[in-house]
Design a protein around this motif. Structure first.
Motif, PDB file in Angstrom:
ATOM      1  N   THR A 181      50.073 -37.255  21.878  1.00  0.00           N
ATOM      2  CA  THR A 181      51.144 -38.069  22.442  1.00  0.00           C
ATOM      3  C   THR A 181      51.926 -37.244  23.448  1.00  0.00           C
ATOM      4  O   THR A 181      52.241 -36.092  23.185  1.00  0.00           O
ATOM      5  CB  THR A 181      52.100 -38.537  21.328  1.00  0.00           C
ATOM      6  OG1 THR A 181      51.351 -39.275  20.371  1.00  0.00           O
ATOM      7  CG2 THR A 181      53.208 -39.398  21.879  1.00  0.00           C
ATOM      8  N   ILE A 182      52.244 -37.832  24.597  1.00  0.00           N
ATOM      9  CA  ILE A 182      53.043 -37.154  25.617  1.00  0.00           C
ATOM     10  C   ILE A 182      54.454 -37.715  25.555  1.00  0.00           C
ATOM     11  O   ILE A 182      54.656 -38.926  25.555  1.00  0.00           O
ATOM     12  CB  ILE A 182      52.433 -37.352  27.013  1.00  0.00           C
ATOM     13  CG1 ILE A 182      51.056 -36.700  27.052  1.00  0.00           C
ATOM     14  CG2 ILE A 182      53.342 -36.778  28.076  1.00  0.00           C
ATOM     15  CD1 ILE A 182      50.341 -36.847  28.368  1.00  0.00           C
ATOM     16  N   LEU A 183      55.441 -36.799  25.468  1.00  0.00           N
ATOM     17  CA  LEU A 183      56.846 -37.186  25.351  1.00  0.00           C
ATOM     18  C   LEU A 183      57.658 -36.612  26.496  1.00  0.00           C
ATOM     19  O   LEU A 183      57.361 -35.541  27.000  1.00  0.00           O
ATOM     20  CB  LEU A 183      57.436 -36.655  24.038  1.00  0.00           C
ATOM     21  CG  LEU A 183      56.734 -37.036  22.747  1.00  0.00           C
ATOM     22  CD1 LEU A 183      57.338 -36.258  21.592  1.00  0.00           C
ATOM     23  CD2 LEU A 183      56.841 -38.516  22.506  1.00  0.00           C
ATOM     24  N   ARG A 184      58.711 -37.302  26.858  1.00  0.00           N
ATOM     25  CA  ARG A 184      59.684 -36.769  27.808  1.00  0.00           C
ATOM     26  C   ARG A 184      60.646 -35.866  27.040  1.00  0.00           C
ATOM     27  O   ARG A 184      60.758 -35.945  25.823  1.00  0.00           O
ATOM     28  CB  ARG A 184      60.442 -37.900  28.487  1.00  0.00           C
ATOM     29  CG  ARG A 184      59.553 -38.739  29.384  1.00  0.00           C
ATOM     30  CD  ARG A 184      60.381 -39.665  30.252  1.00  0.00           C
ATOM     31  NE  ARG A 184      59.545 -40.396  31.180  1.00  0.00           N
ATOM     32  CZ  ARG A 184      59.214 -39.943  32.393  1.00  0.00           C
ATOM     33  NH1 ARG A 184      59.648 -38.786  32.799  1.00  0.00           N
ATOM     34  NH2 ARG A 184      58.455 -40.657  33.182  1.00  0.00           N
ATOM     35  N   LEU A 185      61.346 -34.999  27.783  1.00  0.00           N
ATOM     36  CA  LEU A 185      62.263 -34.052  27.168  1.00  0.00           C
ATOM     37  C   LEU A 185      63.276 -34.756  26.269  1.00  0.00           C
ATOM     38  O   LEU A 185      63.553 -34.318  25.147  1.00  0.00           O
ATOM     39  CB  LEU A 185      62.982 -33.226  28.240  1.00  0.00           C
ATOM     40  CG  LEU A 185      64.023 -32.235  27.736  1.00  0.00           C
ATOM     41  CD1 LEU A 185      63.411 -31.234  26.761  1.00  0.00           C
ATOM     42  CD2 LEU A 185      64.672 -31.522  28.897  1.00  0.00           C
ATOM     43  N   LYS A 186      63.829 -35.860  26.730  1.00  0.00           N
ATOM     44  CA  LYS A 186      64.823 -36.607  25.942  1.00  0.00           C
ATOM     45  C   LYS A 186      64.225 -37.052  24.606  1.00  0.00           C
ATOM     46  O   LYS A 186      64.885 -36.968  23.567  1.00  0.00           O
ATOM     47  CB  LYS A 186      65.319 -37.816  26.728  1.00  0.00           C
ATOM     48  CG  LYS A 186      66.424 -38.569  26.042  1.00  0.00           C
ATOM     49  CD  LYS A 186      66.951 -39.695  26.918  1.00  0.00           C
ATOM     50  CE  LYS A 186      68.051 -40.457  26.218  1.00  0.00           C
ATOM     51  NZ  LYS A 186      68.580 -41.534  27.042  1.00  0.00           N
ATOM     52  N   LEU A 188      53.914 -26.828  24.231  1.00  0.00           N
ATOM     53  CA  LEU A 188      54.336 -26.420  25.564  1.00  0.00           C
ATOM     54  C   LEU A 188      54.487 -27.642  26.452  1.00  0.00           C
ATOM     55  O   LEU A 188      53.920 -28.694  26.183  1.00  0.00           O
ATOM     56  CB  LEU A 188      53.291 -25.479  26.170  1.00  0.00           C
ATOM     57  CG  LEU A 188      53.096 -24.159  25.447  1.00  0.00           C
ATOM     58  CD1 LEU A 188      51.970 -23.369  26.097  1.00  0.00           C
ATOM     59  CD2 LEU A 188      54.374 -23.351  25.446  1.00  0.00           C
ATOM     60  N   SER A 189      55.247 -27.478  27.523  1.00  0.00           N
ATOM     61  CA  SER A 189      55.426 -28.584  28.458  1.00  0.00           C
ATOM     62  C   SER A 189      54.208 -28.692  29.375  1.00  0.00           C
ATOM     63  O   SER A 189      53.465 -27.732  29.563  1.00  0.00           O
ATOM     64  CB  SER A 189      56.691 -28.378  29.290  1.00  0.00           C
ATOM     65  OG  SER A 189      56.582 -27.200  30.053  1.00  0.00           O
ATOM     66  N   VAL A 190      54.032 -29.858  29.954  1.00  0.00           N
ATOM     67  CA  VAL A 190      52.940 -30.135  30.880  1.00  0.00           C
ATOM     68  C   VAL A 190      53.553 -30.711  32.140  1.00  0.00           C
ATOM     69  O   VAL A 190      54.233 -31.738  32.078  1.00  0.00           O
ATOM     70  CB  VAL A 190      51.942 -31.154  30.277  1.00  0.00           C
ATOM     71  CG1 VAL A 190      50.841 -31.472  31.263  1.00  0.00           C
ATOM     72  CG2 VAL A 190      51.397 -30.659  28.965  1.00  0.00           C
ATOM     73  N   LEU A 236      55.554 -33.212  40.643  1.00  0.00           N
ATOM     74  CA  LEU A 236      56.817 -32.599  40.992  1.00  0.00           C
ATOM     75  C   LEU A 236      57.977 -33.366  40.342  1.00  0.00           C
ATOM     76  O   LEU A 236      57.991 -34.594  40.368  1.00  0.00           O
ATOM     77  CB  LEU A 236      56.984 -32.595  42.511  1.00  0.00           C
ATOM     78  CG  LEU A 236      58.137 -31.777  43.068  1.00  0.00           C
ATOM     79  CD1 LEU A 236      57.891 -30.291  42.793  1.00  0.00           C
ATOM     80  CD2 LEU A 236      58.271 -32.002  44.556  1.00  0.00           C
ATOM     81  N   ASN A 237      58.896 -32.700  39.697  1.00  0.00           N
ATOM     82  CA  ASN A 237      60.078 -33.284  39.067  1.00  0.00           C
ATOM     83  C   ASN A 237      59.770 -34.100  37.807  1.00  0.00           C
ATOM     84  O   ASN A 237      60.571 -34.920  37.411  1.00  0.00           O
ATOM     85  CB  ASN A 237      60.863 -34.177  40.037  1.00  0.00           C
ATOM     86  CG  ASN A 237      61.406 -33.387  41.204  1.00  0.00           C
ATOM     87  OD1 ASN A 237      61.651 -32.188  41.086  1.00  0.00           O
ATOM     88  ND2 ASN A 237      61.595 -34.034  42.316  1.00  0.00           N
ATOM     89  N   CYS A 238      58.621 -33.913  37.201  1.00  0.00           N
ATOM     90  CA  CYS A 238      58.294 -34.650  35.985  1.00  0.00           C
ATOM     91  C   CYS A 238      57.585 -33.714  35.011  1.00  0.00           C
ATOM     92  O   CYS A 238      56.424 -33.385  35.216  1.00  0.00           O
ATOM     93  CB  CYS A 238      57.418 -35.853  36.301  1.00  0.00           C
ATOM     94  SG  CYS A 238      57.070 -36.844  34.829  1.00  0.00           S
ATOM     95  N   ILE A 239      58.307 -33.255  33.991  1.00  0.00           N
ATOM     96  CA  ILE A 239      57.740 -32.367  32.993  1.00  0.00           C
ATOM     97  C   ILE A 239      57.698 -33.087  31.661  1.00  0.00           C
ATOM     98  O   ILE A 239      58.690 -33.631  31.208  1.00  0.00           O
ATOM     99  CB  ILE A 239      58.556 -31.068  32.871  1.00  0.00           C
ATOM    100  CG1 ILE A 239      58.538 -30.326  34.217  1.00  0.00           C
ATOM    101  CG2 ILE A 239      58.026 -30.187  31.768  1.00  0.00           C
ATOM    102  CD1 ILE A 239      59.400 -29.097  34.252  1.00  0.00           C
ATOM    103  N   LEU A 240      56.540 -33.102  31.029  1.00  0.00           N
ATOM    104  CA  LEU A 240      56.352 -33.800  29.758  1.00  0.00           C
ATOM    105  C   LEU A 240      55.871 -32.817  28.703  1.00  0.00           C
ATOM    106  O   LEU A 240      55.426 -31.732  29.008  1.00  0.00           O
ATOM    107  CB  LEU A 240      55.337 -34.932  29.932  1.00  0.00           C
ATOM    108  CG  LEU A 240      55.680 -35.947  31.027  1.00  0.00           C
ATOM    109  CD1 LEU A 240      54.528 -36.909  31.207  1.00  0.00           C
ATOM    110  CD2 LEU A 240      56.949 -36.688  30.698  1.00  0.00           C
ATOM    111  N   PHE A 241      55.974 -33.207  27.437  1.00  0.00           N
ATOM    112  CA  PHE A 241      55.552 -32.368  26.321  1.00  0.00           C
ATOM    113  C   PHE A 241      54.446 -33.038  25.560  1.00  0.00           C
ATOM    114  O   PHE A 241      54.329 -34.202  25.488  1.00  0.00           O
ATOM    115  CB  PHE A 241      56.734 -32.116  25.377  1.00  0.00           C
ATOM    116  CG  PHE A 241      57.804 -31.303  25.999  1.00  0.00           C
ATOM    117  CD1 PHE A 241      57.868 -29.946  25.763  1.00  0.00           C
ATOM    118  CD2 PHE A 241      58.745 -31.877  26.828  1.00  0.00           C
ATOM    119  CE1 PHE A 241      58.858 -29.185  26.339  1.00  0.00           C
ATOM    120  CE2 PHE A 241      59.746 -31.123  27.414  1.00  0.00           C
ATOM    121  CZ  PHE A 241      59.801 -29.778  27.164  1.00  0.00           C
TER     122      PHE A 241
END
Length: 58
Positions: free
Chosen positions: A12-17, A47-49, A53-58
């Motif tokens: 599952t990919i999650l946003r920082l929030k 780790l983050s993925v 640009l401007n979009c980092i997911l976990f």
């Protein structure tokens, strides 16, 4: 060199929030858990993925 991890097809990919809501920790602690130089480093923490640009997911 950056550490590389592979995740399964069901990952599952999650946003920082979302990570902060699920783990109940603040943004700075999330980054500390990913930083090998930090005293709060946790090798089992995802780790983050960076997808774009401007979009980092976990």
């Amino acid at each position: 060199m950056a550490e590389k991890r592979q995740y399964g097809a069901g990952a599952t990919i999650l946003r920082l929030k979302q990570v902060m809501e699920r783990t109940k920790i603040r943004k700075s602690n999330v980054y500390n858990k990913m930083n090998p130089k930090s005293s709060g480093y946790d090798a089992s923490f995802p780790l983050s993925v960076k997808l774009v640009l401007n979009c980092i997911l976990f």
